[in-house]
Design an enzyme around this catalytic site. Structure first.
Site, mmCIF file in Angstrom:
data_model
loop_
_atom_site.group_PDB
_atom_site.id
_atom_site.type_symbol
_atom_site.label_atom_id
_atom_site.label_comp_id
_atom_site.label_asym_id
_atom_site.label_seq_id
_atom_site.Cartn_x
_atom_site.Cartn_y
_atom_site.Cartn_z
ATOM 1 N N ARG A 27 -13.980 -11.118 23.979
ATOM 2 C CA ARG A 27 -14.415 -12.308 23.233
ATOM 3 C C ARG A 27 -13.225 -12.980 22.537
ATOM 4 O O ARG A 27 -12.408 -12.332 21.913
ATOM 5 C CB ARG A 27 -15.455 -11.883 22.200
ATOM 6 C CG ARG A 27 -15.944 -13.004 21.268
ATOM 7 C CD ARG A 27 -15.239 -13.000 19.937
ATOM 8 N NE ARG A 27 -15.840 -13.933 18.987
ATOM 9 C CZ ARG A 27 -15.288 -14.255 17.815
ATOM 10 N NH1 ARG A 27 -14.141 -13.725 17.453
ATOM 11 N NH2 ARG A 27 -15.872 -15.103 17.012
ATOM 12 N N THR A 55 -9.176 -13.550 9.099
ATOM 13 C CA THR A 55 -8.190 -14.366 9.792
ATOM 14 C C THR A 55 -7.206 -14.843 8.755
ATOM 15 O O THR A 55 -7.575 -14.998 7.590
ATOM 16 C CB THR A 55 -8.869 -15.621 10.398
ATOM 17 O OG1 THR A 55 -9.823 -15.209 11.357
ATOM 18 C CG2 THR A 55 -7.880 -16.566 11.062
ATOM 19 N N GLY A 86 -16.624 -17.804 13.927
ATOM 20 C CA GLY A 86 -15.899 -18.661 14.855
ATOM 21 C C GLY A 86 -16.785 -19.479 15.766
ATOM 22 O O GLY A 86 -16.480 -20.631 16.075
ATOM 23 N N THR A 108 -11.481 -19.902 8.603
ATOM 24 C CA THR A 108 -11.827 -18.493 8.755
ATOM 25 C C THR A 108 -13.343 -18.405 8.641
ATOM 26 O O THR A 108 -13.967 -19.253 8.015
ATOM 27 C CB THR A 108 -11.194 -17.601 7.671
ATOM 28 O OG1 THR A 108 -11.810 -17.887 6.414
ATOM 29 C CG2 THR A 108 -9.695 -17.835 7.541
ATOM 30 N N GLY A 109 -13.911 -17.372 9.240
ATOM 31 C CA GLY A 109 -15.359 -17.211 9.181
ATOM 32 C C GLY A 109 -15.956 -17.220 10.571
ATOM 33 O O GLY A 109 -15.233 -17.049 11.558
ATOM 34 N N GLY A 154 -12.541 -16.021 19.735
ATOM 35 C CA GLY A 154 -13.262 -16.848 18.772
ATOM 36 C C GLY A 154 -12.676 -18.241 18.681
ATOM 37 O O GLY A 154 -12.108 -18.772 19.646
ATOM 38 N N ASP A 155 -12.819 -18.818 17.514
ATOM 39 C CA ASP A 155 -12.293 -20.162 17.295
ATOM 40 C C ASP A 155 -10.782 -20.164 17.059
ATOM 41 O O ASP A 155 -10.099 -21.152 17.344
ATOM 42 C CB ASP A 155 -12.985 -20.807 16.082
ATOM 43 C CG ASP A 155 -12.822 -19.977 14.814
ATOM 44 O OD1 ASP A 155 -12.700 -18.738 14.915
ATOM 45 O OD2 ASP A 155 -12.812 -20.556 13.714
HETATM 46 N N1 ASP Z 1 -12.923 -17.063 12.859
HETATM 47 C C1 ASP Z 1 -12.583 -15.764 13.349
HETATM 48 C C2 ASP Z 1 -13.324 -15.495 14.620
HETATM 49 O O1 ASP Z 1 -14.471 -15.878 14.728
HETATM 50 C C3 ASP Z 1 -12.870 -14.664 12.426
HETATM 51 C C4 ASP Z 1 -12.528 -14.920 11.018
HETATM 52 O O2 ASP Z 1 -12.021 -15.914 10.640
HETATM 53 O O3 ASP Z 1 -12.770 -14.074 10.225
HETATM 54 O O4 ASP Z 1 -12.763 -14.812 15.447
#
Ligand code: ASP
Length: 340
Positions: free
Chosen positions: A214, A186, A240, A237-238, A216-217
């Site tokens: 789907r 992200t 979600g 990021t990470g 995410g966050d």
């Molecule tokens: N946070 C994002 C999600 O879960 C993915 C990411 O940040 O890598 O969609």
């Protein structure tokens, strides 16, 4: 709110690494526009467009890793501090720059979040060209590799299929086929101008090989990003889902409102996620979260920090000030790596 602030733009590392063949990265572009008087959100969007359009970047925009059906579906959210407005799109297909559509939702509708086909129709009606497929040879090749490894037997049991797909994806990550920043990839970008105007935004292709539809966050206000002009901006990021269950960006901004420095507020957010993570499938052998997640936090005084759950994987974030763009170390909550 202070009268004058030293402008600064921060983001995760994709805002430093990717230039789409041009001379500048996201944080440099956004910073240069902010100091030349552009609106802070316009500046961030122009910056974020760089990794969105870069075919080498496989976690954001064009060429982002697709969902389980091989379709690139994108999420984006933006918040404009001075007007206290936000806009977002989720699971949008066919548009390389979802950030521009999120901004159009903010500017041209009474709504906050448009999803899927409705988001695409909205964009088409505004004149955005719709492409049949946003895969590049690289993202398609990685999807094919994932598909090859997921045995057809997994279609018999949805629970097993989901788990197997996740494990195979993690294995491809550990083998170095997918950078960690692409499996969970992200851009989370935040800026403040000399007049104290703040904005924050996200743009992502979400978790690689996700279940179609789907979100995410990243498109969810308070989770992927939250801005309160005069207090601060935070985003992530990470993983979600972990962030959504704690609405952590909102929580971090509220911690700053109570006087915490961006670093302490971000660490407090990570502690909240750690405390919320109780399912055994999400815990490693130490009983700690088996995933990484990062926050990028900026306050109204121009102080900032980048935080991560673990010291492993991506260890830096991007910052641009009057001294130019640079990488600065992320502050981890926990030692080691999620997989230990
Ligand atoms: N946070 C994002 C999600 O879960 C993915 C990411 O940040 O890598 O969609």
């Amino acid at each position: 709110m202070p009268q004058t602030v030293k402008p600064v733009v921060i983001s995760d590392l994709s805002g430093y690494r990717f230039k789409n063949g041009g001379p500048v990265c996201c944080v440099e572009k956004a910073f240069s526009l902010i100091v030349s008087g552009a609106d802070v959100l316009d500046a961030l969007v122009a910056g974020v467009n760089i990794p969105e359009l870069d075919p080498e970047e496989t976690g954001i925009g064009y060429g982002g890793l697709p969902n389980a059906d091989g379709v690139v579906q994108l999420d984006s959210c933006c918040m404009h501090g001075p007007t206290r407005r936000a806009g977002a799109v989720a699971a949008i297909e066919g548009i390389r720059t979802p950030s521009l559509v999120a901004k159009a939702v903010l500017e041209q509708t009474d709504h906050h979040l448009l999803c899927g086909k409705g988001a695409q129709d909205f964009a088409r009606n505004l004149g955005f060209p719709i492409e049949v497929d946003l895969n590049t040879a690289k993202s398609r090749g990685l999807w094919l590799e994932w598909k090859r490894r997921v045995d057809a037997q997994h279609y018999l049991d949805p629970a097993r299929k989901d788990r197997a797909g996740y494990e195979i994806a993690l294995q491809m990550m550990w083998e170095g086929l997918i950078p960690e920043g692409s499996f969970w990839g992200t851009i989370s970008c935040h800026g403040i101008g000399p007049n104290g105007a703040m904005a924050g935004m996200t743009s992502t292709s979400g978790t690689a090989w996700k279940i179609p539809g789907r979100a995410g966050d990243s498109p969810v206000i308070g989770a992927g990003v939250y801005v309160d002009n005069g207090v601060g901006s935070a985003g992530s990021t990470g993983r979600g889902e972990a962030n959504l269950y704690a609405l952590t960006s909102f929580f971090i901004v509220e911690c700053m409102r109570r006087g915490m420095h961006p670093k302490d507020a971000g660490l407090e957010g990570l502690r909240r996620i750690k405390a919320n993570t109780v399912e055994s499938r999400l815990l490693n052998s130490r009983g700690e979260p088996a995933f990484n997640i990062r926050f990028f936090v900026l306050n109204a005084r121009g102080q900032y920090a980048g935080l991560s759950m673990y010291a492993s994987g991506e260890t830096a974030f991007a910052v641009c000030t009057e001294n130019g763009a640079e990488m600065q170390p992320l502050e981890p909550l926990l030692p080691g790596s999620p997989g230990d």
